[in-house]
Design a protein around this motif. Structure first.
Motif, PDB file in Angstrom:
ATOM      1  N   THR A   1       0.795  -1.173  -0.037  1.00 42.71           N
ATOM      2  CA  THR A   1       0.049  -0.022   0.076  1.00 42.71           C
ATOM      3  C   THR A   1       1.041   1.147   0.028  1.00 42.71           C
ATOM      4  O   THR A   1       1.812   1.164   0.858  1.00 42.71           O
ATOM      5  CB  THR A   1      -1.015   0.065   1.371  1.00 42.71           C
ATOM      6  OG1 THR A   1      -1.769  -1.144   1.276  1.00 42.71           O
ATOM      7  CG2 THR A   1      -1.942   1.308   1.259  1.00 42.71           C
TER       8      THR A   1
ATOM      9  N   ASP B   1      -1.936  13.148  -0.680  1.00 35.07           N
ATOM     10  CA  ASP B   1      -3.115  13.821  -0.558  1.00 35.07           C
ATOM     11  C   ASP B   1      -4.195  12.891   0.595  1.00 35.07           C
ATOM     12  O   ASP B   1      -5.346  13.175   0.543  1.00 35.07           O
ATOM     13  CB  ASP B   1      -3.826  14.061  -1.890  1.00 35.07           C
ATOM     14  CG  ASP B   1      -3.807  12.603  -2.858  1.00 35.07           C
ATOM     15  OD1 ASP B   1      -3.701  11.628  -2.061  1.00 35.07           O
ATOM     16  OD2 ASP B   1      -4.262  12.836  -3.805  1.00 35.07           O
TER      17      ASP B   1
ATOM     18  N   ARG C   1       0.639   5.053   0.350  1.00 33.25           N
ATOM     19  CA  ARG C   1      -0.421   6.462   0.942  1.00 33.25           C
ATOM     20  C   ARG C   1       0.178   7.681   0.231  1.00 33.25           C
ATOM     21  O   ARG C   1       1.496   7.905   0.571  1.00 33.25           O
ATOM     22  CB  ARG C   1      -0.314   6.465   2.539  1.00 33.25           C
ATOM     23  CG  ARG C   1      -1.255   7.482   3.046  1.00 33.25           C
ATOM     24  CD  ARG C   1      -1.134   7.643   4.577  1.00 33.25           C
ATOM     25  NE  ARG C   1      -2.018   8.634   5.076  1.00 33.25           N
ATOM     26  CZ  ARG C   1      -3.063   8.595   5.361  1.00 33.25           C
ATOM     27  NH1 ARG C   1      -4.098   7.369   5.221  1.00 33.25           N
ATOM     28  NH2 ARG C   1      -3.529   9.669   5.824  1.00 33.25           N
TER      29      ARG C   1
ATOM     30  N   ASN D   1      -4.994   9.661   0.035  1.00 34.35           N
ATOM     31  CA  ASN D   1      -5.290   8.718  -0.872  1.00 34.35           C
ATOM     32  C   ASN D   1      -4.487   7.360  -0.865  1.00 34.35           C
ATOM     33  O   ASN D   1      -3.195   7.695  -0.462  1.00 34.35           O
ATOM     34  CB  ASN D   1      -5.492   8.798  -2.426  1.00 34.35           C
ATOM     35  CG  ASN D   1      -6.806  10.013  -2.460  1.00 34.35           C
ATOM     36  OD1 ASN D   1      -7.721   9.871  -1.720  1.00 34.35           O
ATOM     37  ND2 ASN D   1      -6.689  10.963  -3.504  1.00 34.35           N
ATOM     38  N   GLU D   2      -5.000   6.328  -0.772  1.00 32.87           N
ATOM     39  CA  GLU D   2      -4.064   5.066  -0.801  1.00 32.87           C
ATOM     40  C   GLU D   2      -4.219   4.363  -2.099  1.00 32.87           C
ATOM     41  O   GLU D   2      -5.385   4.296  -2.689  1.00 32.87           O
ATOM     42  CB  GLU D   2      -4.546   4.150   0.368  1.00 32.87           C
ATOM     43  CG  GLU D   2      -3.989   4.857   1.590  1.00 32.87           C
ATOM     44  CD  GLU D   2      -4.296   3.707   2.798  1.00 32.87           C
ATOM     45  OE1 GLU D   2      -4.625   2.916   2.904  1.00 32.87           O
ATOM     46  OE2 GLU D   2      -3.595   4.249   3.947  1.00 32.87           O
TER      47      GLU D   2
END
Lengths: 303, 744
Positions: free
Chosen positions: B607, B612, B609, B614-615
């Protein structure tokens, strides 16, 4: 003629419930609207001479006899009682049509017409009969001049309802066979059938010696075709419907109507058949006049 | 062959052709909405239909056709059709094409008017294109497509909207690199569009000096070029449109760094920020603010003369373990992307190193030298060192809890058992680091059998059976190995001083993963590293033991590396690199790709991140995606893996070059290229003023529409009372007939 218009105007007749009342209204109004009796002079037959007495109408003095014998005899007349008139009323499905501008359907108009003629015939002691038909003869009231005949005729007329499709020619042939004594045949129909069949039937009636009077009945809309836009016309003599753009077919329709009428009129005239077209918005006076004219032609006065 | 093709000036209007369906739909709707009425005189109706149904049907179809044609003619008229021989033979592909490239690098947004001028210029190039000219709009940062669908042809409304949406990005561009790629794209365009007779390429840029710096230092004229093959193409014309302006000012945070690449929690945190005034005027009272993990930790006000750079420093006594985001801002609310800059660092605990020394002698052995180098002698010095070193004797190795150490250095170990080698391999795979230091006791055959390709396969080289003797200096191979990071730029390293006298000749195995950091002058590997899963393995093919002063035996003299000046930084660099789990590059420019540190991991979910919030989550296998490319937003990116659970941060910043608004001279452009100042563009575009028969065609189509309208009216009249029979006629004629009868 203003008063004439009132008594036989379909608008007025439509407000009268009873067929007999309508017939009486037509005939008595028709009679009252004239100074002389329409029967006078041609609806009676010479019977015998009698001696002239003061006060007699000098018009009826037989001047030929006076010339030979120098005695004044008065001609006596007896009413013609042996005119036999068969009334044929078409009750096919198409007769049920009533346009937006008409006061009553063609069938109702025809009933009024036939009732008035019957009323008039029986009133002057003629014998009248009635046949109600569509594809075939549905009911029939035999010829008679009795007092009860009027009731029978009016009951039969009142019971008549629009039926199936028209087969005028076949019916006319059948009537020609069944109605053998020379008389008068009056047809009230919209004659929406093969004109050649119709004309052959009428010719058969004429061939049997009958005086034939045809009242060709139309609803005013049937001669105007006052439709616009896409329409679906449902046949009153069946379940089929024809869809079309009415403005595109109007011309052809009216042409077909006119050709039909012109052909019938021309051929009827050629066969010495009296042919009259009537629209259901016209007073019935015209029909009665036609009838009287036809009767005079068929059975002229013997005076 | 079609000599004349056609196109449309407003092809978007052609969408209204759908309106041609209206008559058809109305027709169908009318059919479904027929008014039903009972009808008596069907006899006449059927007669009429029998005689006229065919004519009626034809009339209806003709009416429908006329009405559809009428609408189509009107739509075509408003779509401004034109006939143009410049269109391709099939009429759908252009023979003339304008490729408009709008520079959307960060410098274009330093002043809003620059980008606005760029958009205007691009739109004028589109709207002034003669009808039939294909338009292809792109930016240096969008994927170029040669597909026919990508070329706007006829109606350019979509292109104009795309231009309107174009904004300056935080990305940087070097036209010296981009133009050859653009040249390749032009080559592909020419190849994919048969019949293309003219291709005008417009590059709209602010002409920033940083983006247009001289491309080829060795070029005789120092001018730009793209591809020789294109230069020879007479049908390709290159235009550069300068929408930039001079005299712009800009102040930016151009660099943020820490001198300690491997930050340890015990060490003071030093952050430096460089603030640059690119303008020509003095900048007063510039507030520089430092943030650590979004907490404001330091403020400073600076004053910068024109063109001056100033470094601002922040120091804190230490940090907590783990990742930290450092941000330096100009002012509280930065306006531009270059008004702020980020740095990430991973504060780690001190690195524990175990030296297993087979040649242990109290006070002077390899373990002692290494310990001194990694963790200097006095307590206070040792406390500041990032390393904690323990020494074990060789024979103590099996009893030592060596797995707890971040790195293990085996010094002159004679041999290993198969079981030991398996244990060591597991240790490496799980993230440990091993440095094998050779020596006189080393048994190459055993190494080969247990640690080499025939065994656990954790050794970066294959050792020969005999050592080489001589006098050798060390070649660092231009310091390319990442362990040399601190050495780069240092001219006097001392590595060229002879310090090695004996080493085990070895063959660096061919795997790319085996990277030599030091070689002998003849190319023999002296120090080779190799990543093993999450760990790292390195081998030094000579000994660190100093020659025995008492033995007098030259045969035992291996090297004097341990006493050379570079020994301490060498060991710090080597062990530091080996035990650093963070990737090398944690500071990217916007748009650069970040190599994912998962290449040797088992399949796992990762993942990222974004700054901003978002991921981006993806499941990846060993051989799948190797780079993270979605780095369009400046800020800190947090990369985590689920199994095993690890985290790595990296910072993405605007290129400082893009902060410089200075423009360059058009002299750098080849003479064959056309250079336009945006103000000159209008006069240049006049040559393309297009007088066509466009309006005449539209007019002709409108006349055709009018004719169709008349034809429809005539057909309606023709179809209706052509025979002259009307209802009134019938009743009048028959009325006359009845009147005549009455008279009779």
């Amino acid at each position: 003629m203003a008063t004439t218009s009132n008594y036989s105007d379909p608008e007025v007749l439509a407000s009268l419930a009873s067929l007999e009342l309508r017939a009486r209204h037509i005939v008595e109004g028709f009679t009252a609207g004239r100074q002389k009796s329409p029967y006078h002079g041609f609806s009676v037959e010479f019977a015998e001479h009698r001696d002239y007495t003061p006060g007699d109408d000098p018009r009826y003095v037989d001047w030929k006899v006076f010339g030979r014998t120098e005695r004044m005899y008065l001609k006596r007349f007896t009413e013609e009682t042996n005119l036999e008139c068969m009334l044929l009323l078409d009750t096919s499905g198409s007769m049920a049509y009533q346009g937006a501008s008409a006061a009553m359907p063609k069938l109702e108009y025809g009933k009024c017409l036939v009732a008035a003629l019957a009323f008039m015939l029986l009133r002057q002691s003629d014998r009248a009969g009635l046949a109600i038909f569509d594809r075939r003869i549905r009911s029939m009231v035999p010829l008679s001049g009795k007092g009860s005949q009027r009731t029978r005729l009016f009951q039969a007329l009142a019971a008549a309802e629009a039926g199936e499709s028209t087969a005028c020619g076949a019916v006319f042939h059948e009537m020609a066979e069944r109605f053998s004594r020379r008389g008068m045949v009056i047809v009230a129909s919209d004659l929406l059938a093969d004109p050649h069949d119709i004309l052959q039937g009428l010719h058969h009636l004429r061939f049997q010696g009958h005086e034939v009077l045809v009242f060709h009945l139309f609803d005013p809309d049937e001669l105007k075709f006052p439709f616009e836009g896409p329409m679906a016309f449902r046949d009153l003599e069946g379940t089929a419907a024809i869809g079309m753009e009415s403005s595109l077919i109007r011309s052809a329709y009216l042409e077909a109507a006119r050709n039909h009428i012109e052909l019938l009129e021309k051929e009827c005239r050629r066969r010495d058949v009296d042919y009259v077209w009537l629209t259901t918005d016209r007073p019935l006076e015209h029909a009665l006049l036609e009838f009287l004219a036809a009767r005079q032609r068929a059975f002229p006065s013997t005076r | 062959m079609v000599l004349i093709a056609w196109g449309f000036g407003s092809a978007g209007m052609l969408g209204w052709l759908a309106a041609a369906l209206i008559p058809v739909m109305l027709h169908l709707w009318h059919q479904s909405r027929r008014k039903e009425t009972a009808w008596g005189a069907m006899f006449f109706l059927r007669q009429a239909l029998e005689r006229h149904s065919r004519r009626m049907r034809i009339t209806q179809w003709l009416l429908l056709l006329l009405r559809v044609s009428l609408i189509m003619a009107v739509v075509f008229a408003f779509a401004r059709p034109f006939l143009d021989s410049r269109l391709g033979a099939n009429g759908t592909s252009p023979t003339s094409l304008r490729l408009v490239v709008l520079d959307t690098s960060h410098s274009m947004g330093l002043d809003s008017s620059v980008m606005e001028r760029g958009r205007e210029a691009a739109q004028r190039l589109v709207t002034s294109a003669p009808p039939g000219t294909g338009i292809l709009f792109t930016t240096p940062f969008t994927k170029h497509s040669t597909d026919a669908e990508a070329v706007s042809f006829g109606d350019h409304a979509a292109v104009l909207r795309e231009i309107e949406r174009a904004e300056a990005t935080p990305r940087s561009i070097h036209f010296a690199d981009y133009l050859p790629r653009l040249g390749e794209f032009v080559d592909q365009l020419l190849a994919s569009h048969d019949g293309l007779q003219q291709l005008d390429v417009f590059v709209i840029s602010d002409f920033a000096a940083s983006s247009w710096y001289a491309p080829h230092q060795d070029s005789s004229d120092g001018k730009f070029s793209w591809q020789d093959s294109i230069d020879e193409e007479e049908r390709v014309r290159m235009h550069v449109v300068n929408v930039g302006t001079t005299g712009l000012s800009n102040v930016a945070v151009t660099r943020v760094w820490t001198p300690d690449r491997r930050q340890h929690a015990t060490q003071p945190l030093h952050i430096f920020a460089e603030i640059t005034n690119f303008g020509a005027t003095l900048q007063k009272n510039l507030a520089v603010r430092f943030y650590v993990d979004d907490q404001r930790v330091h403020d400073e006000v600076v004053q910068l003369d024109a063109g001056q750079r100033q470094v601002v420093e922040y120091m804190s006594p230490g940090t907590a373990l783990g990742w930290h985001a450092v941000e330096v801002r100009l002012g509280e609310e930065p306006h531009e992307a270059d008004d702020r800059r980020w740095l990430v660092l991973d504060a780690a605990a001190r690195t524990r190193v175990l030296c297993v020394d087979a040649s242990f002698r109290l006070g002077r052995s390899m373990g002692n030298y290494l310990s001194l180098a990694l963790s200097p002698g006095t307590n206070s010095q040792a406390a500041e060192s990032p390393f904690v070193v323990d020494i074990a004797r060789g024979w103590e190795m099996p009893d030592t809890t060596w797995r707890e150490y971040d790195a293990v250095v085996f010094c002159d170990m004679p041999s290993f058992t198969a079981a030991e080698s398996e244990e060591l391999a597991r240790y490496l795979r799980e993230g440990g680091s091993i440095l094998w230091v050779m020596g006189p006791r080393t048994d190459p055959a055993n190494y080969h059998e247990t640690l080499g390709a025939n065994g656990a396969d954790i050794l970066p080289v294959e050792l020969d059976s005999t050592p080489l003797e001589g006098v050798y200096s060390l070649d660092p191979l231009d310091f390319e190995h990442p362990m040399w990071q601190d050495f780069r730029g240092q001219e006097e390293t001392g590595l060229n001083t002879p310090a090695v006298y004996r080493y085990w000749k070895s063959d660096r195995r061919t795997e790319e993963a085996n990277v030599a950091a030091l070689v002998a002058p003849d190319g023999d590997p002296l120090l080779v590293t190799r990543p093993i899963a999450r760990g790292r393995s390195a081998i030094l093919t000579t000994s660190l033991d100093l020659p025995s002063q008492t033995a007098g035996d030259d045969a035992q003299r291996w090297s004097t590396v341990a006493v050379m000046p570079y020994f301490v930084p060498l060991m710090h660099g080597l062990l530091g690199w080996m035990t650093a789990h963070a990737p090398e590059n944690l500071d990217l420019l916007v748009g650069e790709s970040w190599p994912l540190p998962v290449s040797d991991l088992v399949e796992t979910d990762v993942t990222v991140r974004l700054p901003d919030g978002n991921e981006v989550t993806t499941s990846m296998a060993n051989d799948s995606v190797e780079y993270f490319t979605d780095t369009d937003i400046p800020g800190v990116y947090q990369f985590t893996t689920r199994q095993p659970s690890e985290s790595t941060w990296f910072a993405v910043n605007v290129s400082p070059e893009e902060s410089d608004p200075a423009t360059t001279s058009p002299q750098i452009l080849p003479e064959a290229w056309t250079y336009h100042q945006v103000g000159d563009l209008d006069s240049w575009l006049e040559q393309f003023a297009f007088s066509s028969d466009q309006s005449e065609l539209s007019r002709a189509l409108l006349w055709l529409a009018a004719g169709l309208l008349l034809a429809e009216g005539w057909l309606l009249w023709f179809a209706a009372p052509k025979s002259g029979f009307t209802g009134r006629d019938v009743t009048r004629n028959l009325g006359d007939f009845n009147t005549r009868r009455m008279a009779e």
